[in-house]
Design an enzyme around this catalytic site. Structure first.
Site, PDB file in Angstrom:
ATOM      1  CB  CYS A 124      -0.943   0.004   1.192  1.00 54.37           C
ATOM      2  SG  CYS A 124      -2.062  -1.405   1.221  1.00 54.37           S
ATOM      3  CB  CYS A 444      -0.260   0.576   7.820  1.00 51.62           C
ATOM      4  SG  CYS A 444      -1.969   0.520   7.217  1.00 51.62           S
TER       5      CYS A 444
END
EC number: 2.3.1.155
Length: 460
Positions: A124, A444
């Site tokens: 991500c 994250c």
């Protein structure tokens, strides 16, 4: 992605022990260069470093982020094509026919075949990695102008044949006689046709991210109601920002065979009563993570034009922000998979010589409401800092009035490879709109990794 590059070219401006600790603490929801440095937005110090080039974001664009299944696209941003020294893009679920999507998009958009391009992947935070790689190329003097971005197409992911089917096809290709081919075919079974979808679980733990988010929420004693309240906040703020025209980085995109899409289509403010009716999505029947308080599968692309400040000014551009210090972290992928912002934030603040009180704008990636709220609780805990991070004291809680004020991934969407650029441009645009000086971007990522970066407003 090709159309995005072209658009920008034309439009650039001249119940663990954690639970025992947290259950009692609920969360409420040149001369030119010298002149620029001397006229910062506020009276705070600038983060410019002696003998190190200032690196700026000139502008950034993104396609509308779309619920998976309604669109497909790629992306990029640029200035006169012969000025761009390098192109870097991030993506997560790669299409095997375009394994280096950055290069293919660059060629398709008409860039010189002499302009190098490569693709990065870091879950991500893939486009975060693309941007910081660009920063490194410019800071080292190898480049002056880099296009960085990311793309994800979740509505058309590559699906493989089963391992047994793949092996049989390869063996058939190697067979030299009819008898050999017939022998191989005779071993075929119907279950060979069972497809293999891209993995949705962590390779190291075999646990899905949603399952991990549910456990994390439980460990930090975050209730279902708190998660739904935060998700509603995200959608409501995103709707308000969209209606007020604040999401200016979104550019129209013509979906092949369909109408032109002009805005994100996942923003859907609901009500707490309606959200409460949804069943748990991962840990059933008692989990607290649902479709309503999770980010959704999204198609989208984003890109930013990153330049050395002196180059941008020489070409007549007015940058939007400086890209300053950044930090990558990693931790236990099982119990701390989604705590990257907690670990990265104090490190990047220390590196920049700042504190939480210096930050005017926070833009954190929202994978799940429970993930965001767990990070906020961890950041506000001396106990967590001392026992898990080896720090003497907590970094502190970001004020919610400064936090993701134009919505976040829960509402805007989360194309895995493209979110990082959206976060940076949201921070840059909010700083300009709100008159702040420093923004903190954090996210994250799968594998227990994380990223944080300081963005500094460019003098108006």
């Amino acid at each position: 992605m090709i159309s995005l590059l072209t658009y920008t070219l034309k439009n650039l401006p001249n119940t663990s022990k954690w639970a025992l600790r947290f259950c009692m603490r609920p969360l409420s929801s040149s001369s030119q260069l010298q002149a620029a440095a001397a006229s910062q937005t506020k009276s705070k110090k600038t983060l410019a470093k002696p003998n190190i080039r200032n690196i700026v974001v000139v502008d950034g664009v993104r396609t509308p982020f779309l619920l998976s299944g309604t669109s497909g696209l790629l992306h990029r941003t640029s200035v006169p094509k012969d000025v761009v020294d390098y192109i870097i893009f991030g993506t997560v679920i790669q299409e095997v026919k375009t394994s280096n999507v950055a290069r293919e998009a660059a060629l398709g958009a008409g860039f010189s075949d002499k302009t190098p391009a490569h693709t990065v992947t870091m879950a991500c935070i893939s486009s975060n990695q693309a941007m910081t790689t660009a920063v490194g190329l410019i800071a080292s003097g190898q480049c002056d102008v880099v296009v960085a971005g990311g793309v994800e197409l979740m509505s058309d992911i590559p699906i493989r044949h089963s391992r047994k089917m793949r092996k049989m096809m390869l063996d058939l290709n190697k067979a030299k006689t009819l008898a050999q081919r017939l022998s191989i075919i005779s071993k075929f079974r119907l279950n060979f046709l069972s497809p293999e979808l891209p993995a949705v679980s962590e390779f190291s733990t075999s646990e899905t991210m949603g399952h991990s988010a549910d456990r994390l929420a439980a460990a930090f004693a975050i209730s279902r109601e708190e998660q739904d309240e935060y998700a509603l906040r995200s959608h409501s703020l995103a709707k308000k920002a969209q209606d007020e025209g604040l999401l200016s980085d979104v550019v129209p995109f013509k979906v092949p065979g369909r109408d032109t899409v002009t805005q994100d289509n996942g923003i859907r403010p609901s009500s707490l009563d309606q959200m409460a009716k949804l069943k748990p999505a991962f840990i059933k029947p008692y989990g607290t993570v649902t479709a309503a308080n999770s980010s959704f599968l999204t198609d989208g692309a984003s890109a930013v034009l990153i330049m050395a400040e002196e180059k941008a000014l020489a070409m007549g551009y007015k940058p939007k922000a400086y890209l300053r210090d950044f930090m990558y972290v990693s931790q236990d992928p099982k119990d701390q998979l989604l705590l990257g912002p907690t670990y990265a934030t104090p490190k990047v603040l220390e590196k920049a010589g700042l504190t939480m009180n210096d930050i005017d704008v926070f833009e954190f990636h929202e994978a799940f409401s429970g993930q965001i709220l767990a990070n906020l609780k961890a950041m506000d805990s001396d106990w967590f800092a001392q026992n898990y991070m080896g720090r003497k004291a907590k970094v502190g809680l970001p004020p919610l009035e400064k936090f993701n004020n134009w919505g976040g991934s829960l509402s805007l969407g989360h194309p895995f490879g493209a979110t990082g650029c959206r976060l940076v441009m949201a921070a840059a645009n909010r700083l300009r709109k709100e008159g702040g000086q420093y923004g903190l971007v954090a996210a994250c990522a799968a594998g227990g990794q994380g990223h944080a970066m300081i963005v500094e407003a460019y003098p108006k």
